[in-house]
Design an enzyme around this catalytic site. Structure first.
Site, short mmCIF file in Angstrom:
data_model
loop_
_atom_site.label_atom_id
_atom_site.label_comp_id
_atom_site.label_asym_id
_atom_site.label_seq_id
_atom_site.Cartn_x
_atom_site.Cartn_y
_atom_site.Cartn_z
N SER A 142 -2.84 35.87 15.40
CA SER A 142 -4.31 35.82 15.57
C SER A 142 -4.98 36.74 14.59
O SER A 142 -4.25 37.87 13.88
CB SER A 142 -4.65 36.46 16.78
OG SER A 142 -6.05 37.21 17.03
N TYR A 155 -2.85 43.09 23.18
CA TYR A 155 -2.79 41.80 22.72
C TYR A 155 -2.79 41.97 21.00
O TYR A 155 -1.94 41.18 20.26
CB TYR A 155 -4.14 40.99 23.03
CG TYR A 155 -4.32 39.39 22.32
CD1 TYR A 155 -3.54 38.61 22.68
CD2 TYR A 155 -5.26 39.46 21.16
CE1 TYR A 155 -3.75 37.33 21.99
CE2 TYR A 155 -5.36 38.23 20.75
CZ TYR A 155 -4.62 37.06 21.08
OH TYR A 155 -4.77 35.97 20.51
N1 LIG Z 1 -9.23 30.76 20.94
C1 LIG Z 1 -9.15 31.84 20.12
O1 LIG Z 1 -10.10 32.47 19.72
C2 LIG Z 1 -7.99 32.34 19.58
C3 LIG Z 1 -7.81 33.22 18.52
C4 LIG Z 1 -6.73 33.67 17.85
C5 LIG Z 1 -5.60 33.39 18.25
N2 LIG Z 1 -5.50 32.50 19.45
C6 LIG Z 1 -4.19 32.06 20.01
O2 LIG Z 1 -3.97 30.56 20.25
C7 LIG Z 1 -3.12 30.25 21.15
C8 LIG Z 1 -3.67 29.24 21.86
O3 LIG Z 1 -4.98 29.51 22.76
P1 LIG Z 1 -5.95 28.75 22.98
O4 LIG Z 1 -7.33 29.54 22.79
O5 LIG Z 1 -5.76 27.48 22.52
O6 LIG Z 1 -6.08 29.07 24.66
P2 LIG Z 1 -5.71 27.68 25.71
O7 LIG Z 1 -6.58 26.66 25.78
O8 LIG Z 1 -6.08 28.49 26.99
O9 LIG Z 1 -4.33 27.36 25.64
C9 LIG Z 1 -3.10 28.46 26.13
C10 LIG Z 1 -1.97 27.60 26.48
O10 LIG Z 1 -0.83 28.48 26.53
C11 LIG Z 1 -0.19 27.94 27.66
N3 LIG Z 1 0.63 29.06 28.03
C12 LIG Z 1 0.10 30.25 28.43
N4 LIG Z 1 1.16 31.16 28.77
C13 LIG Z 1 2.21 30.35 28.64
C14 LIG Z 1 3.50 30.42 28.89
N5 LIG Z 1 4.09 31.72 29.24
N6 LIG Z 1 4.56 29.62 28.81
C15 LIG Z 1 4.11 28.33 28.20
N7 LIG Z 1 2.67 28.13 27.97
C16 LIG Z 1 1.88 29.18 28.16
C17 LIG Z 1 -1.29 27.62 28.68
O11 LIG Z 1 -0.84 26.93 29.52
P3 LIG Z 1 -1.24 27.07 31.14
O12 LIG Z 1 -2.75 26.44 31.10
O13 LIG Z 1 -0.55 26.26 31.93
O14 LIG Z 1 -1.51 28.68 31.49
C18 LIG Z 1 -2.19 26.82 27.73
O15 LIG Z 1 -1.52 25.56 27.66
C19 LIG Z 1 -2.90 31.63 21.78
O16 LIG Z 1 -1.43 32.08 21.09
C20 LIG Z 1 -3.79 32.61 21.44
O17 LIG Z 1 -3.37 33.87 21.20
C21 LIG Z 1 -6.49 31.95 20.22
#
Ligand SMILES: NC(=O)c1ccc[n+]([C@@H]2O[C@H](COP(=O)([O-])OP(=O)(O)OC[C@H]3O[C@@H](n4cnc5c(N)ncnc54)[C@H](OP(=O)(O)O)[C@@H]3O)[C@@H](O)[C@H]2O)c1
Length: 244
Positions: A142, A155
């Site tokens: 991130s 975080y």
């Molecule tokens: N969206 C943003 O603005 C942003 C910015 C910077 C970085 N990120 C990073 O991008 C990544 C994905 O996030 P996203 O925004 O795409 O969110 P998202 O749509 O909520 O996806 C998160 C995914 O991670 C899974 N997950 C959470 N905890 C887990 C665990 N312990 N074991 C296996 N799977 C797990 C969730 O599964 P469940 O639904 O089953 O819990 C979901 O499939 C994250 O690492 C986040 O830190 C996101």
């Protein structure tokens, strides 16, 4: 003819992970979709891509036995593992100046998933990645791990740790395996659905004048997978927000 390459994308039932799954599948990879609670969404993505191309595994990457089983099932299903995308992550929104709210338990939980989870999945995957002779790990970090920003201090610190983990690992697993990270700014996913305050700020301030889309990040993940001479890098993908 050689077998199609196989990729494991953790936390890929929605958002960035699902976009990476679709992108890699479109490039001819066999893909493993994973989530913890969103089993229906994970299976629906597999149905969309077809059972020959995709396979779903429910597993909590923070649990060692689950992380090991996730990797084992990937290799069992597709015979090899070429690419690991450590995308699964979690957060809690806590104002940075509310020190009392960022409790040790919050730190432990976020580190368990964002750092230890990525670490133990990578360790389990490493012998298989090495066996391919050209393995690739991409950690989804991130902007919060690079700049003094993000949904909470625990975080941001966990993502900074993931960035350094990326460099430290890259330093010891070559030449067979490369390790890189992508560091997104705000991306429109279920995770950020109600973050309208931040979206307004990013749209007003970032040179790109918009928040990111999951495909913006998937594009860079694919670039890192393809770039045979890039390792130990953390690639910020934020529409230029880090410049402000
Ligand atoms: N969206 C943003 O603005 C942003 C910015 C910077 C970085 N990120 C990073 O991008 C990544 C994905 O996030 P996203 O925004 O795409 O969110 P998202 O749509 O909520 O996806 C998160 C995914 O991670 C899974 N997950 C959470 N905890 C887990 C665990 N312990 N074991 C296996 N799977 C797990 C969730 O599964 P469940 O639904 O089953 O819990 C979901 O499939 C994250 O690492 C986040 O830190 C996101």
């Amino acid at each position: 003819m050689s077998a199609p390459r196989a990729a494991l994308i953790t936390g890929s039932a929605s958002g960035i992970g699902a976009a990476v799954v679709r992108r890699l599948a479109g490039e001819g990879f066999r893909v493993v979709v994973n989530s913890v609670t969103s089993v229906g969404a994970g299976r629906a993505l597999v149905d969309e891509l077809g059972g020959d191309v995709a396979h779903y595994v429910q597993a909590d990457i923070a649990v060692l036995a689950d992380a090991q089983r996730l990797v084992a099932e990937t290799v069992e299903r597709f015979g090899q593992l070429d690419v690991l995308v450590n995308n699964a992550g979690t957060t809690q929104r806590i104002p940075h100046d509310d020190l009392e709210a960022a409790t040790p338990d919050v730190f432990r939980h976020l580190f368990d998933v964002n750092v230890v989870g990525a670490w133990q999945t990578t360790v389990a995957a490493m012998p298989h990645l090495k066996a391919t002779g050209a393995g690739s790990v991409v950690n989804v970090s991130s902007l919060a791990g690079v700049r003094a920003t993000g949904s909470s201090i625990p975080y941001a610190v966990s993502k900074a740790a993931l960035n350094h983990l990326t460099r430290l690992l890259a330093n010891v697993v070559g030449p067979e395996v490369r390790v890189n990270a992508v560091a997104p700014g705000l991306v429109d996913t279920p995770w950020t659905a109600d973050w309208d305050d931040i979206r307004t700020l990013v749209t007003a301030m970032a040179p790109a004048q918009r928040s990111g889309q999951p495909d913006d990040i998937a594009e860079v993940v694919l670039s890192l997978v393809r770039s045979a001479y890039v390792t130990g890098e953390v690639w910020v993908v934020d529409g230029g927000m880090h410049l402000r």
